[in-house]
Design an enzyme around this catalytic site. Structure first.
Site, PDB file in Angstrom:
ATOM      1  N   LYS A  22       0.829  -1.203   0.000  1.00 40.60           N
ATOM      2  CA  LYS A  22       0.000   0.000   0.000  1.00 40.60           C
ATOM      3  C   LYS A  22       0.868   1.261   0.000  1.00 40.60           C
ATOM      4  O   LYS A  22       0.680   2.170  -0.819  1.00 40.60           O
ATOM      5  CB  LYS A  22      -0.906   0.018   1.241  1.00 40.60           C
ATOM      6  CG  LYS A  22      -1.683   1.321   1.421  1.00 40.60           C
ATOM      7  CD  LYS A  22      -2.475   1.329   2.704  1.00 40.60           C
ATOM      8  CE  LYS A  22      -1.654   1.762   3.888  1.00 40.60           C
ATOM      9  NZ  LYS A  22      -1.948   3.119   4.371  1.00 40.60           N
ATOM     10  N   ASN A  23       1.829   1.329   0.926  1.00 46.17           N
ATOM     11  CA  ASN A  23       2.624   2.550   1.058  1.00 46.17           C
ATOM     12  C   ASN A  23       3.499   2.800  -0.163  1.00 46.17           C
ATOM     13  O   ASN A  23       3.784   3.954  -0.499  1.00 46.17           O
ATOM     14  CB  ASN A  23       3.482   2.478   2.329  1.00 46.17           C
ATOM     15  CG  ASN A  23       2.644   2.572   3.589  1.00 46.17           C
ATOM     16  OD1 ASN A  23       1.516   3.058   3.561  1.00 46.17           O
ATOM     17  ND2 ASN A  23       3.156   2.082   4.704  1.00 46.17           N
ATOM     18  N   CYS A 118      -5.020   8.732   9.877  1.00 47.33           N
ATOM     19  CA  CYS A 118      -5.159   8.087  11.187  1.00 47.33           C
ATOM     20  C   CYS A 118      -4.701   9.016  12.315  1.00 47.33           C
ATOM     21  O   CYS A 118      -3.749   9.776  12.158  1.00 47.33           O
ATOM     22  CB  CYS A 118      -4.314   6.809  11.229  1.00 47.33           C
ATOM     23  SG  CYS A 118      -5.012   5.446  10.297  1.00 47.33           S
ATOM     24  N   ARG A 123       2.463  13.943  13.208  1.00 47.20           N
ATOM     25  CA  ARG A 123       3.034  13.681  11.890  1.00 47.20           C
ATOM     26  C   ARG A 123       3.024  14.936  11.004  1.00 47.20           C
ATOM     27  O   ARG A 123       2.383  14.985   9.967  1.00 47.20           O
ATOM     28  CB  ARG A 123       2.282  12.537  11.204  1.00 47.20           C
ATOM     29  CG  ARG A 123       2.325  11.249  11.998  1.00 47.20           C
ATOM     30  CD  ARG A 123       2.105  10.034  11.158  1.00 47.20           C
ATOM     31  NE  ARG A 123       0.728   9.868  10.750  1.00 47.20           N
ATOM     32  CZ  ARG A 123       0.273   8.824  10.064  1.00 47.20           C
ATOM     33  NH1 ARG A 123       1.101   7.869   9.720  1.00 47.20           N
ATOM     34  NH2 ARG A 123      -0.979   8.725   9.729  1.00 47.20           N
ATOM     35  N   ASP A 309       4.593  -0.004  12.197  1.00 49.81           N
ATOM     36  CA  ASP A 309       3.322  -0.508  11.679  1.00 49.81           C
ATOM     37  C   ASP A 309       3.059  -1.964  12.039  1.00 49.81           C
ATOM     38  O   ASP A 309       2.006  -2.505  11.697  1.00 49.81           O
ATOM     39  CB  ASP A 309       3.263  -0.336  10.160  1.00 49.81           C
ATOM     40  CG  ASP A 309       2.903   1.084   9.745  1.00 49.81           C
ATOM     41  OD1 ASP A 309       2.512   1.880  10.629  1.00 49.81           O
ATOM     42  OD2 ASP A 309       3.016   1.407   8.553  1.00 49.81           O
ATOM     43  N   ARG A 401      -8.509   0.307   4.562  1.00 48.04           N
ATOM     44  CA  ARG A 401      -7.476   1.200   4.036  1.00 48.04           C
ATOM     45  C   ARG A 401      -6.164   0.446   3.809  1.00 48.04           C
ATOM     46  O   ARG A 401      -5.330   0.905   3.031  1.00 48.04           O
ATOM     47  CB  ARG A 401      -7.226   2.371   4.997  1.00 48.04           C
ATOM     48  CG  ARG A 401      -8.398   3.328   5.148  1.00 48.04           C
ATOM     49  CD  ARG A 401      -8.037   4.518   6.036  1.00 48.04           C
ATOM     50  NE  ARG A 401      -6.760   5.067   5.620  1.00 48.04           N
ATOM     51  CZ  ARG A 401      -5.719   5.248   6.440  1.00 48.04           C
ATOM     52  NH1 ARG A 401      -5.803   4.903   7.704  1.00 48.04           N
ATOM     53  NH2 ARG A 401      -4.611   5.763   5.990  1.00 48.04           N
TER      54      ARG A 401
END
Length: 423
Positions: A22-23, A118, A123, A309, A401
């Site tokens: 995903k990233n 999120c 961040r 993560d 997601r």
């Protein structure tokens, strides 16, 4: 809202296919903005965040087609109509800030809403902005938007020194630098596999990049980039998550497409805890050794360290370990919000600031719990797989997601799990 019902029913067995990252995909997609020629991405994950990035790129005038059931993305930015990334789309996903560098590099300007996502810490985007300034851009924050403008003649090469490691800022700077005049050096750059994957894709498009995967990346700017076809790297976070399923429940599962080099520090912790990880021709085979899992201490760090993560999922494993474990979160604040939910299932956890002490118990008990973010949601599912009785995980929209077909994949190895549609 939908919820997920999990019933603990013993060891798992079989194979789980691991999707593209995903990233990585969320950064590869904006790379289309750097060229007027087509970019094709294969092994794309089928996730709501990918659909959000698709909407964002389409709002700028890019063409995005999902082919082969969404696993192939055909992108083209030959006729952009806007350089403004609107709040209504950007607010739902932090990765939207990745369009800043490409827009600025190719079109000389960008207006990007400050992002959402999120709730796992502030961040801030200041590292992204400082990187653009180091390449000569003028940056202005007003009305909730980043207004960026390149100097006459475009961005120019420079030295970008990151005060702390940031994957997103490294990616943004890398994409901006490939079209900047002269040489750019990124110092204290992120080293994640997703950075390497982006550099490999950009190189296929004609970029000149050296040093990806190290803390110093050097980019020689080119006048233009062309098209390319690129396969998205395996999602190491999905990989680590499903590796923990047999670790928690017992049994043996082969994660198809897995590679130890993507998760070296994580695999070392599994070995320390008594979990066997074996490379196969198709991926990684994971099995719990005899007896209970052993307690281990975990410190999250930038790659190649233990991934933040995977911290929530690892905590779920350690809840039933023999002994006391300490998890120290050094990447994001507010990332122990899953702990109170695990405690509802009988876990013994004490949180003090960025440190959590987990005292292993014999078994967890099923309970109604609530997901607070993407990784927390899947940690509660993992805990439910090992718990006695039924666990209902609510607010699972976070899950969509980052994990495709989670129910189908876990059912495929024997888990008793179903999705319950909301009213």
């Amino acid at each position: 809202m939908d919820s997920i019902l999990v019933t603990g029913n013993g060891p798992l067995s079989g194979q789980i296919p691991i999707a593209g990252a995903k990233n990585a995909c969320l950064t590869l997609m904006p790379a289309t903005l750097l060229s007027d020629e087509p970019l094709t991405l294969t092994n794309a994950p089928r996730l709501s965040d990918i659909r959000t990035m698709t909407l964002l790129l389409q709002s700028l005038g890019a063409e995005v087609q999902a082919l082969n059931d969404g696993q192939v993305l055909a992108l083209s930015s030959h006729a952009l109509t806007s350089t403004r990334a609107e709040y209504d789309i950007v607010r739902t996903m932090r990765a939207s800030i990745r369009v800043l560098g490409p827009l600025l590099a190719r079109h000389g300007e960008a207006q990007v809403s400050l992002p959402g996502g999120c709730a796992i810490g502030a961040r801030p985007v200041d590292l992204h902005l400082r990187a653009m300034e180091a390449l000569g851009a003028e940056m202005d924050l007003r009305d909730g938007y980043v207004h960026a403008k390149a100097p006459a003649g475009g961005l120019r090469g420079g030295v970008v020194r990151f005060p702390l490691v940031s994957v997103g800022a490294t990616e943004n700077a890398l994409m901006a630098a490939v079209l900047a005049r002269g040489t750019t050096v990124l110092e204290n750059a992120a080293r994640e596999p997703e950075i390497v994957d982006l550099a490999q894709c950009l190189r296929k498009m004609g970029a000149r990049i050296e040093g990806e995967g190290t803390s110093r990346i050097e980019i020689e700017g080119v006048d233009r980039l062309g098209g390319a076809t690129h396969r998205v790297v395996t999602d190491r976070i999905e990989l680590g998550t499903y590796m923990l399923a047999p670790a928690i429940c017992g049994g043996e599962v082969e994660c198809l497409g897995g590679r130890i080099d993507l998760l070296q520090a994580f695999c070392e912790k599994l070995d320390e805890a008594g979990i066997s990880v074996e490379e196969t021709a198709a991926g990684l085979k994971v099995a719990r050794k005899n007896g209970r899992v052993r307690a281990v201490n975990v410190v999250t760090e930038p790659f190649p360290g233990f991934p933040t993560d995977l911290q929530a999922q690892m905590m779920a494993l350690l809840c039933t370990a023999e002994g006391d474990s300490v998890l120290e979160e050094k990447i994001f604040e507010n990332r122990f919000m899953h702990a109170p939910e695990l405690m509802r299932m009988g876990a013994r956890i004490d949180v003090h600031g960025g440190t959590a002490r987990v005292r292993g118990v014999e078994a967890l008990r099923g309970a109604p719990v609530m997901a607070t973010d993407l990784r927390a949601s899947v940690s509660l599912i993992l805990a439910g797989l090992a718990a006695e009785g039924e666990t209902v995980v609510s607010r699972v929209y976070h899950l969509d997601r980052g994990y495709e077909h989670v129910v189908r994949k876990l059912r495929g190895v024997g888990a008793k799990i179903e999705r319950i549609k909301g009213e």
